[in-house]
Design an enzyme around this catalytic site. Structure first.
Site, PDB file in Angstrom:
ATOM      1  N   ASP A   1      30.423  39.990  45.904  1.00 15.68           N
ATOM      2  CA  ASP A   1      30.664  40.581  44.277  1.00 15.68           C
ATOM      3  C   ASP A   1      31.622  41.687  44.390  1.00 15.68           C
ATOM      4  OD1 ASP A   1      28.411  38.942  43.801  1.00 15.68           O
ATOM      5  OD2 ASP A   1      26.951  40.688  43.907  1.00 15.68           O
TER       6      ASP A   1
ATOM      7  N   CYS B   1      49.570  34.895  56.435  1.00 14.13           N
ATOM      8  CA  CYS B   1      48.348  33.931  56.558  1.00 14.13           C
ATOM      9  C   CYS B   1      48.642  32.653  56.509  1.00 14.13           C
ATOM     10  CB  CYS B   1      47.087  34.242  55.759  1.00 14.13           C
ATOM     11  SG  CYS B   1      47.600  33.942  53.791  1.00 14.13           S
TER      12      CYS B   1
ATOM     13  N   HIS C   1      44.067  33.521  50.175  1.00 14.36           N
ATOM     14  CA  HIS C   1      44.130  33.528  51.578  1.00 14.36           C
ATOM     15  C   HIS C   1      44.010  32.038  52.303  1.00 14.36           C
ATOM     16  CE1 HIS C   1      43.596  34.736  55.733  1.00 14.36           C
ATOM     17  NE2 HIS C   1      42.630  34.555  55.830  1.00 14.36           N
TER      18      HIS C   1
ATOM     19  N   ASP D   1      40.308  30.276  61.201  1.00 13.81           N
ATOM     20  CA  ASP D   1      41.238  31.158  60.504  1.00 13.81           C
ATOM     21  C   ASP D   1      42.159  32.014  61.834  1.00 13.81           C
ATOM     22  OD1 ASP D   1      42.814  32.758  59.180  1.00 13.81           O
ATOM     23  OD2 ASP D   1      41.132  33.689  57.990  1.00 13.81           O
TER      24      ASP D   1
ATOM     25  N   ASN E   1      32.231  34.419  48.342  1.00 12.53           N
ATOM     26  CA  ASN E   1      30.949  34.841  47.825  1.00 12.53           C
ATOM     27  C   ASN E   1      30.629  36.220  47.380  1.00 12.53           C
ATOM     28  OD1 ASN E   1      29.263  32.435  47.114  1.00 12.53           O
ATOM     29  ND2 ASN E   1      29.455  31.903  49.302  1.00 12.53           N
TER      30      ASN E   1
END
Length: 684
Positions: free
Chosen positions: A396, A273, A331, A354, A394
């Site tokens: 969980d 990456c 990342h 990306d 974001n």
């Protein structure tokens, strides 16, 4: 006598300086920015130019598209169309000069132009010239305009920077040379547009669309990886790099782009990456689009788009590879600055792109541009790929403990804070990070500093299955681990009830790559701890260097503790993923205050072996605009505690702040040691 054109002078020094493209002068190509005039001078023979009877006309061409411009004596500039004019106050009849101005929405690429002189007797004399046109972040009407000079210097002109890796509690700064001014890099970046599928399918439409940085950025994002086209880099996360180069070995974009072009546009092996992002940053800066490299620590890869990442553990704290979802310790992507007229108001500014091939966008492995403002406000209805990036920062985490036979879920808990724990980029003009987490998400207490966080999984009533936990467990490192030193940590056990307990404690350490699940256990410890009623007990533990050096290297460690209450069969888990800071190479300049162009300088690179066994390797030293090519030195076996000093010479070729960087690849341990020194090259 007949009028003749002896020569077309592109006035390289003047134009390159005016357009802030002096760094590209080694290509001997006129490189200009849209919306700003550039001067062309004709050297005539036979007779002088006669403004009363002679006229000039310019034909500007890109591909089969062209525009014909009469050369006027009006300096009035229209930002929406091509214009050619003569400055009447600066006009030489034997060496007439004229200016060409492109619109601020002109297409990026290689142009040719034809100068035609028409005389009174209908004679037509022609001459040709070439120029390369880039976006113009200095022009307020350009879609990539960025308003402050220090930002333009950092995000467009700077040819070196830092990439951030490791973990958010132990950030590693990795030097990178963007190399946009190195020979052949400009040509490679423009070739990238030419061999893209969009250009090959419809050249006319591609040239027209290249006026738009949104379009350009999506083409580049797809072309940096090779999954759908003849892109630059082939990814490899297997750990087997025998067919190419270990991604950790790359130190700059120039070698990669040059190898790609030299091979006839075959993909370079291999990238991960940070390599994808750094090479894309180079291409965007070359094209004139402000760009910076961004790291997201604890980055979620949500494959089923439910904004939840499941992590599985055994009853003894071993992490299990049972989910397609994953958390990457870090990342790396890029942000590019542009206006987003396609999205209405409020979405201009930084856009996430990306090039790492993870998920398809519009059928192609690319991602973005996704406005950072849209990610922060969860505007998942907008283009492009906002839900995917939103999950990366974001999502969980649900942590699930399975029974010994992995047939039954015995505990579930969730963490809403770990993903996107730190999002950062290099600070403007300084060799340190800038925390930009608050740009992406609503943080409770935004701060510019990094605070270490105990990686505990909090209990949650929604997952407790009605059984109150009688024991709590916490895990934290004493300090950021350093290579050659023990990993010291503590486990805190809390008995919440008024009865004594005999608690089983399982400790487990596994090596892991930043984007993968962990490998087999390399260190473990098990025991039984007696806790009095309401007692809090702290256990201090260590993993010695000899126990982790052979398995970790550049990888990370997943450390977990599971506490089992035998009476209730409650299981409580706490975990921490961390990196062990590698030693740094020290670089010193002999006479730092007198570094100037074309004057040979001396530097020394020093390395001290912190490991518990001898190491050997290859030292590579490079510096864009400081050294013509990399210098390599073989380091003989160095005993523990031993120091080696290597002297190198370099000769700067450009003014400005440049980076001299070194990397030492150790052959008998999976570690790459790096170091850098910023060098200020001043005029005599």
């Amino acid at each position: 006598m007949e009028l003749k054109i002896q020569n077309v002078n592109l006035e390289l020094p003047e134009n390159l300086q005016r357009h802030r493209t002096t760094g590209f002068s080694s290509s001997r190509v006129l490189v200009v920015r849209r919306g700003t005039p550039f001067r062309v001078t004709l050297q005539l023979a036979g007779r002088p130019f006669n403004p009363q009877t002679d006229s000039l006309r310019i034909k500007v061409m890109i591909g089969h598209l062209y525009v014909v411009l009469p050369v006027t004596f009006s300096k009035r500039e229209l930002s929406s169309q091509w214009k050619a004019f003569i400055d009447p106050e600066d006009f030489n009849l034997w060496r007439p000069s004229f200016f060409i101005t492109s619109p601020t929405s002109a297409s990026v690429g290689n142009y040719t132009f034809q100068v035609s002189v028409f005389t009174q007797n209908s004679q037509r004399i022609c001459a040709l010239g070439k120029f390369t046109l880039l976006c113009n972040p200095w022009c307020s009407e350009d879609a990539v305009y960025i308003p402050f000079e220090d930002q333009r210097q950092e995000y467009v002109q700077s040819d070196s920077g830092l990439l951030f890796m490791g973990t958010c509690m132990n950030v590693v700064s990795r030097p990178w040379s963007f190399d946009q001014y190195e020979p052949s890099v400009l040509e490679a970046c423009l070739n990238l547009l030419q061999i893209s599928p969009q250009h090959q399918k419809n050249k006319r439409m591609d040239y027209m669309n290249r006026s738009n940085p949104v379009y350009i950025s999506r083409v580049v994002s797809a072309m940096i990886n090779c999954e759908d086209d003849r892109g630059v880099l082939k990814g490899n996360w297997s750990g087997d790099f025998k067919q190419g180069i270990n991604p950790s070995m790359w130190t700059g974009s120039g070698d990669i782009l040059e190898q790609w072009a030299r091979s006839g546009f075959s993909p370079v092996k291999y990238g991960q990456c940070w390599v994808y992002a750094a090479v894309m940053c180079t291409v965007m800066r070359v094209l004139g689009i402000p760009c910076r490299v961004v790291t997201n620590f604890n980055s979620a890869h949500d494959t089923n788009e439910n904004l939840v990442i499941e992590e599985y553990y055994s009853e003894t704290g071993q992490k299990l590879n049972l989910s397609r979802d994953s958390i990457w310790n870090f990342h790396v992507w890029v942000e590019c600055w542009m206006s987003r007229n396609d999205l209405g108001t409020g979405m201009d500014g930084w856009q996430v792109l990306d090039p790492t091939p993870q998920e398809r966008s519009g059928g192609v492995f690319c991602c973005g541009p996704a406005p950072v403002k849209a990610i922060r406000n969860r505007r998942i209805d907008l283009f492009y790929d906002i839900p995917f990036v939103y999950a990366e920062v974001n999502a969980d985490i649900h942590t699930i403990i399975l029974s010994r036979a992995q047939s039954e879920v015995v505990s579930v808990s969730k963490d809403t804070e770990r993903v996107g724990a730190l999002i950062c980029t290099k600070a403007i003009g300084l060799p340190r990070l800038q925390n930009i987490t608050g740009d992406y998400k609503h943080v409770k207490s935004p701060t510019s500093t990094i605070t270490s966080r105990t990686s505990t999984i909090s209990d949650d009533s929604a997952f407790s299955r009605g059984k109150p936990k009688g024991v709590l467990v916490f895990l934290a490192l004493d300090k950021s681990p350093i290579a050659g030193e023990p990993v010291s940590f503590f486990v805190k056990l809390v008995n919440k009830q008024s009865v004594a307990k005999m608690v089983k404690v399982h400790l487990n350490a596994q090596a892991k790559e930043y984007n993968h699940g962990p490998s087999d256990t390399f260190w473990e410890k098990h025991g039984v701890i007696e806790l009095a009623p309401r007692e809090v007990k702290v256990l201090h533990e260590q993993i010695l260097p000899g126990q982790y050096e052979d398995v970790v290297g550049d990888d990370l460690i997943n450390l977990a503790v599971v506490a089992v209450d035998p009476t209730s069969q409650d299981r409580v888990l706490a975990s921490e993923e961390f990196n062990i800071a590698a030693p740094q190479l020290n670089i010193q300049i002999a006479d730092e205050g007198s570094v100037m162009p074309n004057k040979e300088q001396t530097a020394t690179v020093t390395f001290t072996n912190p490991f518990s066994h001898p190491v050997s390797g290859v030292l590579a030293v490079a510096g864009a605009s400081l050294m013509h090519s990399k210098a390599y030195f073989r380091m003989l076996p160095l005993h523990p505690g031993g120091t080696v000093v290597q002297q190198i010479t370099f000769t700067p070729s450009m003014l400005g702040n440049k980076m001299l960087q070194a990397s030492l690849s150790l052959t008998n341990i999976n570690v790459t040691v790096t170091g850098f020194k910023m060098v200020s090259v001043r005029s005599a």
